[in-house]
Enzyme design. Structure first.
Site, mmCIF file in Angstrom:
data_model
loop_
_atom_site.group_PDB
_atom_site.id
_atom_site.type_symbol
_atom_site.label_atom_id
_atom_site.label_comp_id
_atom_site.label_asym_id
_atom_site.label_seq_id
_atom_site.Cartn_x
_atom_site.Cartn_y
_atom_site.Cartn_z
ATOM 1 C CG ASP A 1 -1.967 1.094 1.150
ATOM 2 O OD1 ASP A 1 -3.031 0.836 0.555
ATOM 3 O OD2 ASP A 1 -1.731 2.203 1.666
ATOM 4 C CG ASN B 1 -4.809 11.025 -5.856
ATOM 5 O OD1 ASN B 1 -4.183 11.079 -6.917
ATOM 6 N ND2 ASN B 1 -5.304 9.892 -5.391
ATOM 7 C CG ASP C 1 -4.571 8.455 -12.742
ATOM 8 O OD1 ASP C 1 -4.905 7.966 -11.638
ATOM 9 O OD2 ASP C 1 -5.374 8.967 -13.542
ATOM 10 C CD GLU D 1 -4.233 4.269 -1.485
ATOM 11 O OE1 GLU D 1 -4.378 4.658 -0.318
ATOM 12 O OE2 GLU D 1 -5.111 4.379 -2.364
#
Length: 263
Positions: free
Chosen positions: A142, A150, A159, A185
């Site tokens: 993770d 973000n 992305d 993620e």
């Protein structure tokens, strides 16, 4: 029972040909006499009758030829074209089905396998490796503080980060490992035939490689780290239990400060 149009046409053609054949047989019976008898004056009526039979035979055969050329053949050609279109459509649908099936098992953003593929593959690996009594390793990763990426730089940059991590995972794993994006993620690696020590070493190499990766986008340069949870199958757990145990190790790595491997 209803016949197809071309079948009906075929039966009509066969009937005409059989009728012509019957006339020919009858004409042969008339001819089957001696030459002297045939050319006697009182037999001239038979010769005239024979001429009519042969003429009728010619008409029947001409009719059959006309019917075959102008009716049956176009029907056959139409069916051939329709079958060709049907085959092309079937091939197109089959190819589309394969594409859709592949799309259903692939993460569109990274090109990796998705959660659905991962779940099926994990169960299959455990079933097969139970038979040969070999270990199966599981790694769940993770990305650390990905929400901040973000929120600060936008989802386009996020992305790019996910694609960079996916590329790193593909480069660092073996061809028979299952590498998947589980969502958001979070990523996972199924590493067959790896014991705890081998799995830990691989996870550390992957963690360091991701930490060394720099994502560029214009003037932006981003570094990202990942936390990793590991588990080696105990040959008794179900796939779901095995996954939950690795997931607990992931949260333990997060709790210990992130950018680390917990096994």
């Amino acid at each position: 029972m209803r016949f197809h149009q071309s079948e009906s046409a075929f039966f009509v053609l066969i009937t005409v040909i059989l009728a012509a054949g019957a006339v020919i047989v009858h004409a042969y019976g008339v001819l089957h006499t001696s030459t002297e008898t045939l050319y006697q004056p009182e037999r001239m009526e038979g010769v005239a009758y024979l001429s009519k039979l042969l003429f009728a035979t010619g008409v029947l055969l001409a009719t059959a030829l006309f019917f075959g050329i102008f009716f049956i053949y176009p029907q056959i050609r139409t069916q051939v074209k329709e079958q060709g279109k049907l085959r092309a459509m079937t091939a197109s649908l089959s190819a589309r089905s394969v594409t859709l099936e592949q799309a259903a098992l692939t993460d569109a953003l990274t090109g990796m396998q998705n959660r659905r593929y991962f779940d099926d593959a994990l169960r299959e690996y455990l079933e097969e490796f139970r038979k040969i009594d070999k270990p199966v390793g599981l790694m769940i990763l993770d990305l650390d503080h990905f929400k901040q990426v973000n929120d600060t730089h936008g989802h386009d940059i996020g992305d790019d980060v996910l694609r960079a991590v996916a590329s790193c995972l593909k480069d660092m794993t073996r061809y028979h490992d299952v590498v998947a994006r589980l969502g958001g993620e979070e990523f996972a690696v199924v590493a067959p035939n790896m014991d705890a020590d081998m799995l830990t070493r691989l996870a550390e190499r992957i963690r360091k490689a991701i930490a060394a990766t720099t994502v560029f986008n214009g003037n932006i340069r981003l570094k990202i780290t990942t936390s990793v949870g590991l588990a080696v199958w105990d040959r008794k757990e179900t796939a779901e239990e095995f996954f939950r145990r690795a997931d607990k190790q992931l949260y333990e790595a997060k709790r210990q400060g992130r950018n680390r491997v917990s096994a």
